[in-house]
Write a protein that holds these residues in place. Structure first.
Motif, PDB file in Angstrom:
ATOM      1  N   ILE A   1      10.817   4.703   4.131  1.00  0.00           N
ATOM      2  CA  ILE A   1      11.077   3.890   2.931  1.00  0.00           C
ATOM      3  C   ILE A   1      10.050   2.773   2.784  1.00  0.00           C
ATOM      4  O   ILE A   1       9.485   2.560   1.702  1.00  0.00           O
ATOM      5  CB  ILE A   1      12.509   3.303   2.973  1.00  0.00           C
ATOM      6  N   LEU A   2       9.778   2.052   3.879  1.00  0.00           N
ATOM      7  CA  LEU A   2       8.805   0.951   3.820  1.00  0.00           C
ATOM      8  C   LEU A   2       7.410   1.446   3.482  1.00  0.00           C
ATOM      9  O   LEU A   2       6.656   0.773   2.774  1.00  0.00           O
ATOM     10  CB  LEU A   2       8.790   0.199   5.152  1.00  0.00           C
ATOM     11  N   SER A   3       7.069   2.619   3.976  1.00  0.00           N
ATOM     12  CA  SER A   3       5.757   3.190   3.656  1.00  0.00           C
ATOM     13  C   SER A   3       5.660   3.545   2.180  1.00  0.00           C
ATOM     14  O   SER A   3       4.652   3.251   1.518  1.00  0.00           O
ATOM     15  CB  SER A   3       5.508   4.440   4.513  1.00  0.00           C
ATOM     16  N   TRP A   4       6.699   4.171   1.659  1.00  0.00           N
ATOM     17  CA  TRP A   4       6.689   4.567   0.251  1.00  0.00           C
ATOM     18  C   TRP A   4       6.740   3.367  -0.688  1.00  0.00           C
ATOM     19  O   TRP A   4       6.167   3.415  -1.791  1.00  0.00           O
ATOM     20  CB  TRP A   4       7.860   5.505  -0.029  1.00  0.00           C
ATOM     21  N   VAL A   5       7.411   2.303  -0.265  1.00  0.00           N
ATOM     22  CA  VAL A   5       7.508   1.106  -1.101  1.00  0.00           C
ATOM     23  C   VAL A   5       6.127   0.494  -1.354  1.00  0.00           C
ATOM     24  O   VAL A   5       5.889  -0.114  -2.397  1.00  0.00           O
ATOM     25  CB  VAL A   5       8.452   0.069  -0.435  1.00  0.00           C
ATOM     26  N   THR A   6       5.217   0.684  -0.404  1.00  0.00           N
ATOM     27  CA  THR A   6       3.875   0.100  -0.567  1.00  0.00           C
ATOM     28  C   THR A   6       2.999   0.886  -1.542  1.00  0.00           C
ATOM     29  O   THR A   6       2.018   0.338  -2.061  1.00  0.00           O
ATOM     30  CB  THR A   6       3.143   0.028   0.787  1.00  0.00           C
ATOM     31  N   LEU A   7       3.344   2.138  -1.796  1.00  0.00           N
ATOM     32  CA  LEU A   7       2.468   2.996  -2.598  1.00  0.00           C
ATOM     33  C   LEU A   7       2.259   2.507  -4.032  1.00  0.00           C
ATOM     34  O   LEU A   7       1.133   2.577  -4.544  1.00  0.00           O
ATOM     35  CB  LEU A   7       2.995   4.436  -2.592  1.00  0.00           C
ATOM     36  N   PRO A   8       3.297   2.022  -4.736  1.00  0.00           N
ATOM     37  CA  PRO A   8       3.051   1.510  -6.089  1.00  0.00           C
ATOM     38  C   PRO A   8       2.033   0.379  -6.136  1.00  0.00           C
ATOM     39  O   PRO A   8       1.378   0.165  -7.168  1.00  0.00           O
ATOM     40  CB  PRO A   8       4.442   1.014  -6.532  1.00  0.00           C
ATOM     41  N   LEU A   9       1.886  -0.349  -5.012  1.00  0.00           N
ATOM     42  CA  LEU A   9       0.908  -1.435  -4.960  1.00  0.00           C
ATOM     43  C   LEU A   9      -0.528  -0.920  -5.012  1.00  0.00           C
ATOM     44  O   LEU A   9      -1.450  -1.686  -5.297  1.00  0.00           O
ATOM     45  CB  LEU A   9       1.108  -2.265  -3.690  1.00  0.00           C
ATOM     46  N   LEU A  10      -0.702   0.356  -4.751  1.00  0.00           N
ATOM     47  CA  LEU A  10      -2.034   0.954  -4.857  1.00  0.00           C
ATOM     48  C   LEU A  10      -2.512   1.017  -6.296  1.00  0.00           C
ATOM     49  O   LEU A  10      -3.710   0.981  -6.569  1.00  0.00           O
ATOM     50  CB  LEU A  10      -2.024   2.369  -4.277  1.00  0.00           C
ATOM     51  N   GLY A  11      -1.554   1.119  -7.214  1.00  0.00           N
ATOM     52  CA  GLY A  11      -1.899   1.305  -8.615  1.00  0.00           C
ATOM     53  C   GLY A  11      -1.921   2.781  -8.954  1.00  0.00           C
ATOM     54  O   GLY A  11      -2.321   3.614  -8.122  1.00  0.00           O
ATOM     55  N   SER A  12      -1.502   3.125 -10.113  1.00  0.00           N
ATOM     56  CA  SER A  12      -1.401   4.538 -10.510  1.00  0.00           C
ATOM     57  C   SER A  12      -2.753   5.248 -10.473  1.00  0.00           C
ATOM     58  O   SER A  12      -2.840   6.428 -10.122  1.00  0.00           O
ATOM     59  CB  SER A  12      -0.802   4.642 -11.916  1.00  0.00           C
ATOM     60  N   LYS A  13      -3.816   4.521 -10.807  1.00  0.00           N
ATOM     61  CA  LYS A  13      -5.156   5.122 -10.815  1.00  0.00           C
ATOM     62  C   LYS A  13      -5.574   5.525  -9.393  1.00  0.00           C
ATOM     63  O   LYS A  13      -6.110   6.621  -9.185  1.00  0.00           O
ATOM     64  CB  LYS A  13      -6.163   4.131 -11.403  1.00  0.00           C
ATOM     65  N   ASN A  14      -5.329   4.631  -8.437  1.00  0.00           N
ATOM     66  CA  ASN A  14      -5.703   4.933  -7.050  1.00  0.00           C
ATOM     67  C   ASN A  14      -4.801   5.999  -6.437  1.00  0.00           C
ATOM     68  O   ASN A  14      -5.250   6.801  -5.617  1.00  0.00           O
ATOM     69  CB  ASN A  14      -5.640   3.656  -6.203  1.00  0.00           C
ATOM     70  N   ILE A  15      -3.529   6.003  -6.827  1.00  0.00           N
ATOM     71  CA  ILE A  15      -2.623   7.045  -6.327  1.00  0.00           C
ATOM     72  C   ILE A  15      -3.115   8.407  -6.785  1.00  0.00           C
ATOM     73  O   ILE A  15      -3.187   9.357  -5.994  1.00  0.00           O
ATOM     74  CB  ILE A  15      -1.180   6.800  -6.815  1.00  0.00           C
TER      75      ILE A  15
ATOM     76  N   PHE B   1      -6.498   9.235  -4.798  1.00  0.00           N
ATOM     77  CA  PHE B   1      -6.507   9.467  -3.353  1.00  0.00           C
ATOM     78  C   PHE B   1      -5.366  10.356  -2.844  1.00  0.00           C
ATOM     79  O   PHE B   1      -5.370  10.741  -1.674  1.00  0.00           O
ATOM     80  CB  PHE B   1      -6.473   8.127  -2.612  1.00  0.00           C
ATOM     81  N   LEU B   2      -4.406  10.674  -3.694  1.00  0.00           N
ATOM     82  CA  LEU B   2      -3.267  11.471  -3.244  1.00  0.00           C
ATOM     83  C   LEU B   2      -3.657  12.892  -2.823  1.00  0.00           C
ATOM     84  O   LEU B   2      -3.168  13.376  -1.789  1.00  0.00           O
ATOM     85  CB  LEU B   2      -2.183  11.516  -4.326  1.00  0.00           C
ATOM     86  N   PRO B   3      -4.520  13.605  -3.573  1.00  0.00           N
ATOM     87  CA  PRO B   3      -4.848  14.983  -3.168  1.00  0.00           C
ATOM     88  C   PRO B   3      -5.423  15.086  -1.754  1.00  0.00           C
ATOM     89  O   PRO B   3      -4.984  15.927  -0.969  1.00  0.00           O
ATOM     90  CB  PRO B   3      -5.873  15.421  -4.225  1.00  0.00           C
ATOM     91  N   ALA B   4      -6.393  14.245  -1.420  1.00  0.00           N
ATOM     92  CA  ALA B   4      -6.988  14.290  -0.078  1.00  0.00           C
ATOM     93  C   ALA B   4      -5.975  13.890   0.980  1.00  0.00           C
ATOM     94  O   ALA B   4      -5.946  14.459   2.084  1.00  0.00           O
ATOM     95  CB  ALA B   4      -8.206  13.366  -0.011  1.00  0.00           C
ATOM     96  N   SER B   5      -5.119  12.923   0.645  1.00  0.00           N
ATOM     97  CA  SER B   5      -4.099  12.471   1.592  1.00  0.00           C
ATOM     98  C   SER B   5      -3.052  13.546   1.840  1.00  0.00           C
ATOM     99  O   SER B   5      -2.575  13.714   2.966  1.00  0.00           O
ATOM    100  CB  SER B   5      -3.436  11.191   1.073  1.00  0.00           C
ATOM    101  N   ILE B   6      -2.691  14.284   0.786  1.00  0.00           N
ATOM    102  CA  ILE B   6      -1.746  15.388   0.940  1.00  0.00           C
ATOM    103  C   ILE B   6      -2.364  16.486   1.800  1.00  0.00           C
ATOM    104  O   ILE B   6      -1.701  17.076   2.668  1.00  0.00           O
ATOM    105  CB  ILE B   6      -1.325  15.961  -0.429  1.00  0.00           C
ATOM    106  N   PHE B   7      -3.637  16.742   1.577  1.00  0.00           N
ATOM    107  CA  PHE B   7      -4.329  17.769   2.369  1.00  0.00           C
ATOM    108  C   PHE B   7      -4.318  17.414   3.854  1.00  0.00           C
ATOM    109  O   PHE B   7      -3.979  18.252   4.703  1.00  0.00           O
ATOM    110  CB  PHE B   7      -5.770  17.928   1.888  1.00  0.00           C
ATOM    111  N   ILE B   8      -4.681  16.168   4.181  1.00  0.00           N
ATOM    112  CA  ILE B   8      -4.724  15.765   5.590  1.00  0.00           C
ATOM    113  C   ILE B   8      -3.310  15.699   6.174  1.00  0.00           C
ATOM    114  O   ILE B   8      -3.106  15.907   7.371  1.00  0.00           O
ATOM    115  CB  ILE B   8      -5.464  14.419   5.747  1.00  0.00           C
ATOM    116  N   LEU B   9      -2.320  15.431   5.322  1.00  0.00           N
ATOM    117  CA  LEU B   9      -0.925  15.455   5.777  1.00  0.00           C
ATOM    118  C   LEU B   9      -0.526  16.863   6.191  1.00  0.00           C
ATOM    119  O   LEU B   9       0.125  17.056   7.226  1.00  0.00           O
ATOM    120  CB  LEU B   9      -0.005  14.953   4.660  1.00  0.00           C
TER     121      LEU B   9
END
Length: 221
Positions: free
Chosen positions: A75-89, A92-100
């Motif tokens: 929960i704490l990890s996900w709460v920080t994600l909106p702070l990235l901004g929709s543009k950055n999400i 950077f989400l595709p590469a992060s999902i791949f490495i996940l």
């Protein structure tokens, strides 16, 4: 740690045996040393596995506390994600999902090979590894890309620091509080396990960015 035990025997090397006797005794000691290494290494691994199994029967972290901890880190990890901004999400989400996904496969192998073991529900991948992967691992990957992408040296250094903190002090505390412990991995191997993925993460993001640039150039002509 591999331990080696061997004895010299009652006869001194080369005493009244000549050069040939020295070679014979030397060969004997070399073979005995090699066999001792193999046996000791095998016993060490068996001892580590036996210790981990015994640890499962010892008092582990309270399972309710671990359940709350697992929920909290996600929960704490996900709460920080909106702070990235929709543009950055979106960026950077595709590469992060791949490495996940790479980490999930890698951790599944690690669990089977007993590189580490969780004290509670040691056979449950969902209860043990998954909260770390979909929580801190995913969020940290995205934040590091946001802070350092385009500055490779800074990217590698930051990954190194975070991975070292996880592999050493955090793992020490996790073992102390009976959360998880390393079995066939040393702390340094655990560090490399995570650190090696940093290069892949950066490479995938680079390919994505390069593809986007090419698409934009094509749209101009």
């Amino acid at each position: 740690m591999m331990t080696v035990n061997f004895t010299w025997g009652t006869q001194k090397i080369g005493s009244n045996l000549g050069f040939g006797g020295c070679l014979t005794d030397g060969l004997f000691l070399h073979i005995k040393f090699y066999i001792s290494c193999e046996i000791s290494d095998s016993l060490t691994i068996k001892g580590e596995l036996g210790a981990s199994e015994k640890g499962m029967n010892d008092e582990a972290m309270n399972i309710k506390i671990q359940t709350l901890f697992n929920a909290a880190i996600v929960i704490l990890s996900w709460v920080t994600l909106p702070l990235l901004g929709s543009k950055n999400i979106k960026r950077f989400l595709p590469a992060s999902i791949f490495i996940l996904l790479v980490e999930i496969v890698h951790a599944w192998i690690g669990k089977k090979q007993r590189w580490w073991v969780f004290y509670n529900k040691p056979k449950s991948f969902l209860f043990g590894e998954v909260p770390f992967q979909i929580g801190p691992f995913l969020a940290i990957s995205m934040w590091i890309l946001k802070w350092t992408y385009g500055k490779f040296i800074r990217f590698i250094l930051l990954n190194g620091v975070i991975n070292a903190l996880f592999a050493y002090p955090f793992t020490y505390l996790a073992t102390k509080f009976r959360y998880y412990t390393l079995v066939r991995f040393s702390n340094f191997q655990f560090f490399l396990y995570f650190f090696s993925k940093a290069f892949l993460l950066y490479g995938v993001q680079y390919l994505i960015e390069n593809h986007k640039v090419k698409e934009k150039l094509k749209s101009l002509f």
